[in-house]
Design an enzyme around this catalytic site. Structure first.
Site, short mmCIF file in Angstrom:
data_model
loop_
_atom_site.label_atom_id
_atom_site.label_comp_id
_atom_site.label_asym_id
_atom_site.label_seq_id
_atom_site.Cartn_x
_atom_site.Cartn_y
_atom_site.Cartn_z
N SER A 11 1.09 14.04 -29.12
CA SER A 11 -0.28 13.61 -29.43
C SER A 11 -1.27 14.30 -28.50
CB SER A 11 -0.40 12.09 -29.30
OG SER A 11 0.42 11.44 -30.24
N GLU A 12 -0.97 14.33 -27.21
CA GLU A 12 -1.79 15.05 -26.24
C GLU A 12 -0.90 15.66 -25.17
OE1 GLU A 12 -4.20 11.52 -27.70
OE2 GLU A 12 -2.43 11.60 -26.39
N THR A 13 -1.37 16.77 -24.61
CA THR A 13 -0.73 17.42 -23.46
C THR A 13 -1.81 17.59 -22.39
OG1 THR A 13 0.83 18.60 -24.87
CG2 THR A 13 0.51 19.46 -22.64
#
Length: 268
Positions: A11-13
Site C-alpha cells: 500500500s505504501e513504502t
C-alpha cells in the site's frame, strides 16, 4: 524510490533519510505504487515504530517524522489508554497527532448515492458528505446501516471521475454505531482500484468529522474497524478535541509489530 515502491507492491513504502543533527525529526518520504503522498497514517506509524525500536536505548517515548505535510509526532506506550484490549506480546501502541483538520466542500447526498449505487436515505441528512484533510484530503461519507456498508460495490472509475475536480481523490465510508456500551465505527476505503484494509490518514479525518458534527464526543476514543469485508481486519483508535468551533488535537493510534526484514540489492 517510485520504482522500488512499485516493485514492493505494498500500500505504501517509506524512505528514511539520514537524520539532521540540528533537528529531532526524521525526514521521511512516502510512496504508493503510483505516486508520492504528502502524508499517510499507517506508514507513519510503522516507520515511527521502526525508528523507536532502533533507538530503544533512548529514554524518549516519542518519535517525530518530518513529512511533506509537516512534522508528525508519534508517541508510544505499552497499550492504548482506553482501548480495553489485552496487549499482545511484541506489540506496541503508537499514537500520532495529526495536523488540525481543514474542512472543505460538501456534496449532495443524492449525487453521491447515485455514484456509489445506494439509496439516498442510507446517508443521513444530518451527516454532511464533506471533504476533510489532516494532511491528505478525503471525502467522508456517513452510512446509516452496516449491511449497506458491507454490501457496497461501485465503479471506482466513476467515483474518481466524480471527485476529479475536488481536492479529494477518494471516498472514506464510515458507519458509526454504539456496540456493547462503547462507540465504534465500521469503515471502508477503495483506492487505485483495490480496497485498503486500514487508512490512518482517513481515520484522522473521520475522527475530526465525527467530533465536528456531534456524532462522537470531544476526546472520546472511538474504535474504527476497517478491512473486515476483505478479511484483513484492522483496528484504529481515534479521538479529537472540540474547542469551541474548532477541532484540534487529532490523534490516531494502533498496535504495531515488525513482521519482516530483508535486503534489497539495486542493480547498476
Amino acid at each position: 524510490m517510485q520504482a522500488l515502491a512499485r516493485e514492493m507492491n505494498l500500500s505504501e513504502t517509506t524512505f528514511v533519510f539520514p537524520r539532521d543533527p540540528a533537528t529531532e525529526a526524521h525526514k521521511v518520504r512516502i510512496f504508493t505504487v503510483a505516486e508520492e503522498l504528502p502524508f499517510a497514517g499507517h506508514p507513519t506509524l510503522g516507520t515511527a515504530l521502526h525508528l523507536y525500536a532502533s533507538e530503544s536505548a533512548s529514554n524518549s517515548k516519542e518519535v517525530t517524522l518530518d513529512l511533506k505535510a509537516g512534522k508528525i509526532p508519534v508517541r508510544f506506550t505499552a497499550k492504548s489508554e482506553n482501548a480495553g484490549r489485552k496487549r499482545v506480546d511484541g506489540q506496541v501502541f503508537g499514537e500520532m497527532r495529526q495536523r488540525d483538520p481543514e474542512f472543505g466542500v460538501t456534496f449532495s447526498r443524492e449525487e453521491v448515492a447515485r455514484v456509489i449505487g445506494i439509496a439516498a436515505d442510507e446517508i443521513p441528512p444530518e451527516w454532511p458528505i464533506e471533504i476533510v484533510s489532516t494532511g491528505l484530503p478525503f471525502a467522508i461519507v456517513g452510512i446509516r446501516n452496516q449491511e449497506t456498508l458491507t454490501n457496497l460495490k461501485f465503479d471506482n472509475a466513476q467515483a474518481a471521475d466524480f471527485l476529479k475536480n475536488s481536492e479529494a481523490k477518494f471516498f472514506y465510508f464510515v458507519c458509526p454505531q454504539r456496540r456493547e456500551g462503547r462507540f465504534e465505527a465500521r469503515a471502508r476505503m477503495f483506492s487505485y482500484g483495490v480496497e485498503d484494509p486500514a487508512t490512518g490518514s482517513a481515520a484522522g479525518c473521520a475522527a475530526s468529522w465525527m467530533v465536528q458534527h456531534g456524532i462522537a464526543n470531544s476526546d472520546d476514543q472511538v474504535l474504527i474497524r476497517q478491512g473486515v469485508e476483505m478479511r484483513r481486519p484492522s483496528e484504529i483508535h481515534v479521538r479529537a478535541t472540540r474547542d469551541g468551533q474548532q477541532v484540534t488535537n487529532v490523534r490516531v493510534g494502533g498496535y504495531a509489530v515488525e513482521v519482516l526484514r530483508g535486503t534489497v540489492s539495486l542493480g547498476k
